[in-house]
Design a protein around this motif. Structure first.
Motif, PDB file in Angstrom:
ATOM      1  N   GLN A   1       0.836  -1.196   0.000  1.00 34.53           N
ATOM      2  CA  GLN A   1       0.000   0.000   0.000  1.00 34.53           C
ATOM      3  C   GLN A   1       0.873   1.249   0.000  1.00 34.53           C
ATOM      4  O   GLN A   1       2.023   1.215   0.459  1.00 34.53           O
ATOM      5  CB  GLN A   1      -0.877   0.024   1.259  1.00 34.53           C
ATOM      6  N   LEU A   2       0.302   2.350  -0.495  1.00 34.90           N
ATOM      7  CA  LEU A   2       0.900   3.673  -0.344  1.00 34.90           C
ATOM      8  C   LEU A   2       0.153   4.360   0.786  1.00 34.90           C
ATOM      9  O   LEU A   2      -1.080   4.418   0.770  1.00 34.90           O
ATOM     10  CB  LEU A   2       0.746   4.488  -1.627  1.00 34.90           C
ATOM     11  N   VAL A   3       0.891   4.873   1.753  1.00 31.46           N
ATOM     12  CA  VAL A   3       0.291   5.541   2.909  1.00 31.46           C
ATOM     13  C   VAL A   3       0.742   6.994   2.906  1.00 31.46           C
ATOM     14  O   VAL A   3       1.938   7.273   2.899  1.00 31.46           O
ATOM     15  CB  VAL A   3       0.720   4.862   4.234  1.00 31.46           C
ATOM     16  N   LYS A   4      -0.208   7.922   2.880  1.00 32.80           N
ATOM     17  CA  LYS A   4       0.119   9.352   2.937  1.00 32.80           C
ATOM     18  C   LYS A   4      -0.072   9.813   4.372  1.00 32.80           C
ATOM     19  O   LYS A   4      -1.135   9.629   4.956  1.00 32.80           O
ATOM     20  CB  LYS A   4      -0.762  10.157   1.997  1.00 32.80           C
TER      21      LYS A   4
ATOM     22  N   VAL B   1       7.800   0.092  10.988  1.00 34.44           N
ATOM     23  CA  VAL B   1       7.492   1.386  11.596  1.00 34.44           C
ATOM     24  C   VAL B   1       6.009   1.374  11.950  1.00 34.44           C
ATOM     25  O   VAL B   1       5.187   0.929  11.146  1.00 34.44           O
ATOM     26  CB  VAL B   1       7.767   2.542  10.604  1.00 34.44           C
ATOM     27  N   THR B   2       5.676   1.861  13.118  1.00 32.62           N
ATOM     28  CA  THR B   2       4.277   1.974  13.530  1.00 32.62           C
ATOM     29  C   THR B   2       3.923   3.449  13.634  1.00 32.62           C
ATOM     30  O   THR B   2       4.627   4.215  14.286  1.00 32.62           O
ATOM     31  CB  THR B   2       4.050   1.269  14.877  1.00 32.62           C
ATOM     32  N   ILE B   3       2.839   3.836  12.957  1.00 31.74           N
ATOM     33  CA  ILE B   3       2.377   5.221  12.968  1.00 31.74           C
ATOM     34  C   ILE B   3       0.942   5.236  13.485  1.00 31.74           C
ATOM     35  O   ILE B   3       0.104   4.464  13.014  1.00 31.74           O
ATOM     36  CB  ILE B   3       2.461   5.843  11.562  1.00 31.74           C
ATOM     37  N   PRO B   4       0.651   6.106  14.439  1.00 32.56           N
ATOM     38  CA  PRO B   4      -0.718   6.204  14.943  1.00 32.56           C
ATOM     39  C   PRO B   4      -1.689   6.647  13.841  1.00 32.56           C
ATOM     40  O   PRO B   4      -1.336   7.438  12.963  1.00 32.56           O
ATOM     41  CB  PRO B   4      -0.639   7.268  16.035  1.00 32.56           C
ATOM     42  N   GLU B   5      -2.896   6.145  13.916  1.00 36.25           N
ATOM     43  CA  GLU B   5      -3.938   6.420  12.925  1.00 36.25           C
ATOM     44  C   GLU B   5      -4.140   7.919  12.682  1.00 36.25           C
ATOM     45  O   GLU B   5      -4.354   8.340  11.545  1.00 36.25           O
ATOM     46  CB  GLU B   5      -5.241   5.776  13.395  1.00 36.25           C
ATOM     47  N   HIS B   6      -4.050   8.746  13.724  1.00 34.51           N
ATOM     48  CA  HIS B   6      -4.308  10.177  13.557  1.00 34.51           C
ATOM     49  C   HIS B   6      -3.240  10.888  12.718  1.00 34.51           C
ATOM     50  O   HIS B   6      -3.417  12.037  12.343  1.00 34.51           O
ATOM     51  CB  HIS B   6      -4.493  10.869  14.927  1.00 34.51           C
ATOM     52  N   ASN B   7      -2.142  10.224  12.401  1.00 31.44           N
ATOM     53  CA  ASN B   7      -1.099  10.798  11.546  1.00 31.44           C
ATOM     54  C   ASN B   7      -1.234  10.373  10.090  1.00 31.44           C
ATOM     55  O   ASN B   7      -0.417  10.747   9.264  1.00 31.44           O
ATOM     56  CB  ASN B   7       0.288  10.417  12.050  1.00 31.44           C
ATOM     57  N   VAL B   8      -2.241   9.566   9.781  1.00 32.59           N
ATOM     58  CA  VAL B   8      -2.431   9.062   8.424  1.00 32.59           C
ATOM     59  C   VAL B   8      -3.576   9.828   7.765  1.00 32.59           C
ATOM     60  O   VAL B   8      -4.665   9.934   8.317  1.00 32.59           O
ATOM     61  CB  VAL B   8      -2.729   7.545   8.436  1.00 32.59           C
ATOM     62  N   ILE B   9      -3.313  10.351   6.564  1.00 34.05           N
ATOM     63  CA  ILE B   9      -4.344  11.062   5.805  1.00 34.05           C
ATOM     64  C   ILE B   9      -5.126  10.069   4.952  1.00 34.05           C
ATOM     65  O   ILE B   9      -6.346  10.099   4.912  1.00 34.05           O
ATOM     66  CB  ILE B   9      -3.713  12.141   4.903  1.00 34.05           C
ATOM     67  N   ALA B  10      -4.406   9.191   4.260  1.00 37.66           N
ATOM     68  CA  ALA B  10      -5.058   8.233   3.358  1.00 37.66           C
ATOM     69  C   ALA B  10      -4.105   7.094   3.061  1.00 37.66           C
ATOM     70  O   ALA B  10      -2.890   7.204   3.261  1.00 37.66           O
ATOM     71  CB  ALA B  10      -5.452   8.927   2.055  1.00 37.66           C
ATOM     72  N   TYR B  11      -4.677   5.990   2.571  1.00 40.95           N
ATOM     73  CA  TYR B  11      -3.858   4.906   2.061  1.00 40.95           C
ATOM     74  C   TYR B  11      -4.591   4.252   0.910  1.00 40.95           C
ATOM     75  O   TYR B  11      -5.813   4.302   0.821  1.00 40.95           O
ATOM     76  CB  TYR B  11      -3.477   3.891   3.145  1.00 40.95           C
TER      77      TYR B  11
END
Length: 99
Positions: A4-7, A56-66
């Motif tokens: 996936q691409l995660v923005k 790498v783990t990123i919290p959901e609130h830092n993700v705009i879209a995937y």
């Protein structure tokens, strides 16, 4: 593999093998895409960092879209991770031409 691409909120797009666990996005083999002319180069995300299990783990609130990466990018990413080159797809049966 779920390529996936995660923005994220910084504007970066991270190509990865993505798993979503509750409120966290777990990105294995995080990679960034760098445009080079009419092609793209793949570089490790944060190349000087040591990630446990290359994750790498990123919290959901830092993700705009995937979104699912296009087929060519998924194949190139998988090849760079596994070293396995998939053969080109061929049709098993040639289409008939009606004349």
């Amino acid at each position: 593999m779920n390529v996936q691409l995660v923005k994220i909120i910084t504007g970066e797009e991270i190509l990865c093998d993505l798993t979503i666990d509750g409120e966290n996005y777990i990105m294995k083999h995080p990679t960034i895409l760098i445009p080079q002319g009419n092609q793209m180069a793949m570089l490790p995300y944060m190349p000087m960092a040591e990630f446990e299990n290359k994750t790498v783990t990123i919290p959901e609130h830092n993700v705009i879209a995937y979104a699912k990466a296009i087929k060519q990018v998924r194949e190139q990413f998988s090849q760079s991770i596994t070293g396995i080159v998939a053969p080109p797809e061929k049709e098993l049966i040639s289409p008939l031409k009606l004349t």
